[in-house]
Design a protein around this motif. Structure first.
Motif, PDB file in Angstrom:
ATOM      1  N   ILE A 104       0.834  -1.196   0.000  1.00 41.60           N
ATOM      2  CA  ILE A 104       0.000   0.000   0.000  1.00 41.60           C
ATOM      3  C   ILE A 104       0.872   1.250   0.000  1.00 41.60           C
ATOM      4  CG2 ILE A 104      -1.699   1.322   1.306  1.00 41.60           C
ATOM      5  CD1 ILE A 104      -2.721  -1.382   2.370  1.00 41.60           C
ATOM      6  N   ARG A 105       1.909   1.253   0.817  1.00 49.41           N
ATOM      7  CA  ARG A 105       2.794   2.415   0.879  1.00 49.41           C
ATOM      8  C   ARG A 105       3.463   2.675  -0.463  1.00 49.41           C
ATOM      9  NH1 ARG A 105       3.881   0.229   6.020  1.00 49.41           N
ATOM     10  NH2 ARG A 105       5.717  -0.858   5.212  1.00 49.41           N
ATOM     11  N   ASN A 106       3.663   1.617  -1.245  1.00 44.34           N
ATOM     12  CA  ASN A 106       4.260   1.775  -2.561  1.00 44.34           C
ATOM     13  C   ASN A 106       3.211   2.076  -3.635  1.00 44.34           C
ATOM     14  OD1 ASN A 106       7.381   1.058  -2.702  1.00 44.34           O
ATOM     15  ND2 ASN A 106       6.439  -0.133  -1.064  1.00 44.34           N
ATOM     16  N   ASN A 107       1.958   2.185  -3.227  1.00 46.50           N
ATOM     17  CA  ASN A 107       0.886   2.708  -4.073  1.00 46.50           C
ATOM     18  C   ASN A 107       0.716   1.919  -5.372  1.00 46.50           C
ATOM     19  OD1 ASN A 107      -1.223   4.464  -4.450  1.00 46.50           O
ATOM     20  ND2 ASN A 107      -0.008   6.007  -5.486  1.00 46.50           N
ATOM     21  N   ILE A 108       0.722   0.603  -5.281  1.00 43.53           N
ATOM     22  CA  ILE A 108       0.531  -0.220  -6.470  1.00 43.53           C
ATOM     23  C   ILE A 108      -0.847   0.050  -7.054  1.00 43.53           C
ATOM     24  CG2 ILE A 108       0.308  -2.583  -7.337  1.00 43.53           C
ATOM     25  CD1 ILE A 108       2.365  -3.415  -5.277  1.00 43.53           C
ATOM     26  N   GLU A 109      -0.860   0.462  -8.320  1.00 38.68           N
ATOM     27  CA  GLU A 109      -2.093   0.739  -9.051  1.00 38.68           C
ATOM     28  C   GLU A 109      -3.057   1.618  -8.249  1.00 38.68           C
ATOM     29  OE1 GLU A 109      -3.940  -2.564 -10.949  1.00 38.68           O
ATOM     30  OE2 GLU A 109      -2.061  -3.416 -11.646  1.00 38.68           O
ATOM     31  N   ASP A 110      -2.499   2.624  -7.601  1.00 39.04           N
ATOM     32  CA  ASP A 110      -3.313   3.611  -6.875  1.00 39.04           C
ATOM     33  C   ASP A 110      -4.185   2.998  -5.789  1.00 39.04           C
ATOM     34  OD1 ASP A 110      -2.324   5.770  -8.352  1.00 39.04           O
ATOM     35  OD2 ASP A 110      -3.744   5.394  -9.965  1.00 39.04           O
ATOM     36  N   ALA A 162      -8.244   5.898   0.513  1.00 38.61           N
ATOM     37  CA  ALA A 162      -8.725   7.213   0.930  1.00 38.61           C
ATOM     38  C   ALA A 162     -10.250   7.268   0.857  1.00 38.61           C
ATOM     39  CB  ALA A 162      -8.104   8.303   0.060  1.00 38.61           C
ATOM     40  N   LEU A 163     -10.821   6.627  -0.165  1.00 34.62           N
ATOM     41  CA  LEU A 163     -12.280   6.559  -0.278  1.00 34.62           C
ATOM     42  C   LEU A 163     -12.868   5.688   0.826  1.00 34.62           C
ATOM     43  CD1 LEU A 163     -12.686   6.090  -4.155  1.00 34.62           C
ATOM     44  CD2 LEU A 163     -13.235   8.133  -2.818  1.00 34.62           C
ATOM     45  N   MET A 164     -12.222   4.567   1.096  1.00 32.96           N
ATOM     46  CA  MET A 164     -12.741   3.663   2.126  1.00 32.96           C
ATOM     47  C   MET A 164     -12.676   4.294   3.513  1.00 32.96           C
ATOM     48  SD  MET A 164     -11.669  -0.223   1.062  1.00 32.96           S
ATOM     49  CE  MET A 164     -10.224  -0.031   0.010  1.00 32.96           C
ATOM     50  N   ASN A 187      -6.657   5.074   8.870  1.00 27.53           N
ATOM     51  CA  ASN A 187      -6.495   6.526   8.967  1.00 27.53           C
ATOM     52  C   ASN A 187      -5.038   6.900   9.182  1.00 27.53           C
ATOM     53  OD1 ASN A 187      -8.766   8.389   8.755  1.00 27.53           O
ATOM     54  ND2 ASN A 187      -9.744   7.124  10.311  1.00 27.53           N
ATOM     55  N   GLU A 188      -4.358   6.164  10.044  1.00 25.87           N
ATOM     56  CA  GLU A 188      -2.953   6.428  10.310  1.00 25.87           C
ATOM     57  C   GLU A 188      -2.113   6.277   9.043  1.00 25.87           C
ATOM     58  OE1 GLU A 188      -1.710   3.799  13.362  1.00 25.87           O
ATOM     59  OE2 GLU A 188      -3.128   4.567  14.853  1.00 25.87           O
ATOM     60  N   LEU A 189      -2.504   5.318   8.221  1.00 30.51           N
ATOM     61  CA  LEU A 189      -1.739   5.045   7.009  1.00 30.51           C
ATOM     62  C   LEU A 189      -1.982   6.090   5.927  1.00 30.51           C
ATOM     63  CD1 LEU A 189       0.046   2.815   5.510  1.00 30.51           C
ATOM     64  CD2 LEU A 189      -2.117   2.161   4.458  1.00 30.51           C
ATOM     65  N   VAL A 190      -3.233   6.518   5.754  1.00 28.93           N
ATOM     66  CA  VAL A 190      -3.604   7.367   4.628  1.00 28.93           C
ATOM     67  C   VAL A 190      -3.403   8.844   4.917  1.00 28.93           C
ATOM     68  CG1 VAL A 190      -5.522   8.103   3.178  1.00 28.93           C
ATOM     69  CG2 VAL A 190      -5.221   5.680   3.707  1.00 28.93           C
ATOM     70  N   LEU A 191      -3.711   9.299   6.113  1.00 29.77           N
ATOM     71  CA  LEU A 191      -3.739  10.730   6.390  1.00 29.77           C
ATOM     72  C   LEU A 191      -2.397  11.439   6.288  1.00 29.77           C
ATOM     73  CD1 LEU A 191      -6.343  11.007   9.282  1.00 29.77           C
ATOM     74  CD2 LEU A 191      -6.645  11.491   6.843  1.00 29.77           C
ATOM     75  N   PRO A 192      -1.259  10.791   6.572  1.00 38.43           N
ATOM     76  CA  PRO A 192       0.002  11.529   6.445  1.00 38.43           C
ATOM     77  C   PRO A 192       0.307  11.989   5.026  1.00 38.43           C
ATOM     78  CG  PRO A 192       0.302   9.600   7.807  1.00 38.43           C
ATOM     79  CD  PRO A 192      -1.055   9.482   7.174  1.00 38.43           C
ATOM     80  N   PHE A 193      -0.374  11.426   4.043  1.00 43.14           N
ATOM     81  CA  PHE A 193      -0.090  11.806   2.652  1.00 43.14           C
ATOM     82  C   PHE A 193      -0.982  12.967   2.239  1.00 43.14           C
ATOM     83  CE2 PHE A 193       1.005   7.363   3.128  1.00 43.14           C
ATOM     84  CZ  PHE A 193       2.292   7.335   2.596  1.00 43.14           C
ATOM     85  N   SER A 194      -0.399  13.923   1.563  1.00 43.00           N
ATOM     86  CA  SER A 194      -1.187  15.041   1.042  1.00 43.00           C
ATOM     87  C   SER A 194      -2.011  14.556  -0.123  1.00 43.00           C
ATOM     88  CB  SER A 194      -0.238  16.147   0.574  1.00 43.00           C
ATOM     89  OG  SER A 194       0.488  15.711  -0.580  1.00 43.00           O
ATOM     90  N   GLN A 232      -1.934  15.547  -3.114  1.00 47.16           N
ATOM     91  CA  GLN A 232      -1.084  15.409  -4.278  1.00 47.16           C
ATOM     92  C   GLN A 232      -0.328  14.083  -4.229  1.00 47.16           C
ATOM     93  OE1 GLN A 232      -1.138  18.129  -2.345  1.00 47.16           O
ATOM     94  NE2 GLN A 232      -2.223  19.524  -3.719  1.00 47.16           N
ATOM     95  N   GLN A 233       0.140  13.698  -3.036  1.00 46.88           N
ATOM     96  CA  GLN A 233       0.860  12.447  -2.905  1.00 46.88           C
ATOM     97  C   GLN A 233      -0.060  11.270  -3.139  1.00 46.88           C
ATOM     98  OE1 GLN A 233       2.396  13.501   1.056  1.00 46.88           O
ATOM     99  NE2 GLN A 233       4.412  12.900   0.318  1.00 46.88           N
ATOM    100  N   ILE A 234      -1.285  11.342  -2.635  1.00 43.92           N
ATOM    101  CA  ILE A 234      -2.216  10.231  -2.797  1.00 43.92           C
ATOM    102  C   ILE A 234      -2.587  10.050  -4.261  1.00 43.92           C
ATOM    103  CG2 ILE A 234      -4.555   9.451  -2.281  1.00 43.92           C
ATOM    104  CD1 ILE A 234      -4.286  10.708   0.454  1.00 43.92           C
ATOM    105  N   SER A 235      -2.789  11.139  -4.964  1.00 46.64           N
ATOM    106  CA  SER A 235      -3.219  11.030  -6.360  1.00 46.64           C
ATOM    107  C   SER A 235      -2.053  10.779  -7.308  1.00 46.64           C
ATOM    108  CB  SER A 235      -3.955  12.285  -6.802  1.00 46.64           C
ATOM    109  OG  SER A 235      -3.093  13.402  -6.715  1.00 46.64           O
ATOM    110  N   GLY A 236      -0.835  11.006  -6.854  1.00 45.53           N
ATOM    111  CA  GLY A 236       0.296  10.856  -7.735  1.00 45.53           C
ATOM    112  C   GLY A 236       1.151   9.682  -7.429  1.00 45.53           C
TER     113      GLY A 236
END
Length: 221
Positions: free
Chosen positions: A139-145, A151-153, A208-215, A217-221
């Motif tokens: 997840i941290r490596n954002n495989i296929e977004d 973030a939606l979940m 929440n702990e995993l997703v929220l630290p990312f802005s 822009q980081q989540i979408s990119g």
């Protein structure tokens, strides 16, 4: 980042085969665990096993966790023994319920329920295990977004996904569907009507702990 090395898979399967297959002292064997039994060839090493899981098998799916009625009874015992309950029955549901079975029922995480009632405290009791950490490597490596979906979940949405049976033979999780299949098998997500979702507060807090630290822009990119 493999879950189990190929050598360990083969050794374990041979151990099961030698111990159980065609042995005169074995009439019936019952095994429980998180992962399906690995196989490393197309031979008959594992053809004596019949596997059932909560997500795709209706038979026995109600035995993978606690039902509402079972938790009602356990909470009643907790009330009687504690005298002054630290939390109410609804809070127990919000924290540990929410796992859907193939039969369409909902179940509670049994270990977390037992520990919460034993300790008199609602908290995360199990999500720091090894497999949990390994899944979140992907997840941290954002495989296929995948993080975009999470973030939606985290906001309470369901995400459509094609869930297959994640097998211990998988040496590398490399696709969105494999990640979600593994997360459902491990109990990190639940699956209903073609979509995955976060089942309860116990897991929602960790996501929440995993997703929220990312802005954004980081989540979408």
């Amino acid at each position: 980042m493999p879950f189990v090395s190929g050598m360990n898979q083969q050794e374990f399967l041979l151990f099961l085969k030698n111990m159980l297959k065609d042995q005169p002292y074995v009439e019936f064997a019952y095994m429980t665990g998180v992962l399906p039994i690995a196989k490393y060839s197309s031979g008959s090493e594992r053809n004596m096993f019949v596997e059932y899981d909560m997500v795709t098998s209706e038979k026995f799916s109600g035995y993978f966790g606690f039902s509402d009625a079972e938790v009602d009874r356990l909470y009643e015992i907790y009330q009687n023994e504690s005298g002054t309950p630290k939390f109410d029955r609804e809070e127990l549901r919000l924290w540990y319920d929410g796992y859907y079975t193939a039969a369409g029922n909902r179940l509670y995480n049994p270990r977390s329920v037992v520990l919460a009632l034993t300790d008199g405290q609602l908290r995360n009791y199990w999500t720091s295990s090894g497999p949990y950490d390994e899944l979140f490597y992907y997840i941290r490596n954002n495989i296929e977004d995948v993080r975009n979906d999470l973030a939606l979940m985290v906001s309470g949405e369901r995400v459509e996904a094609d869930i297959g049976q994640f097998a211990a033979v998988s040496m590398e999780i490399s696709s969105r569907e494999q990640i979600y299949s593994a997360m459902v098998v491990y109990g990190l997500l639940t699956y209903e009507d073609g979509a995955v979702l976060i089942p309860n507060k116990e897991l929602m807090d960790r996501f929440n702990e995993l997703v929220l630290p990312f802005s954004p822009q980081q989540i979408s990119g």
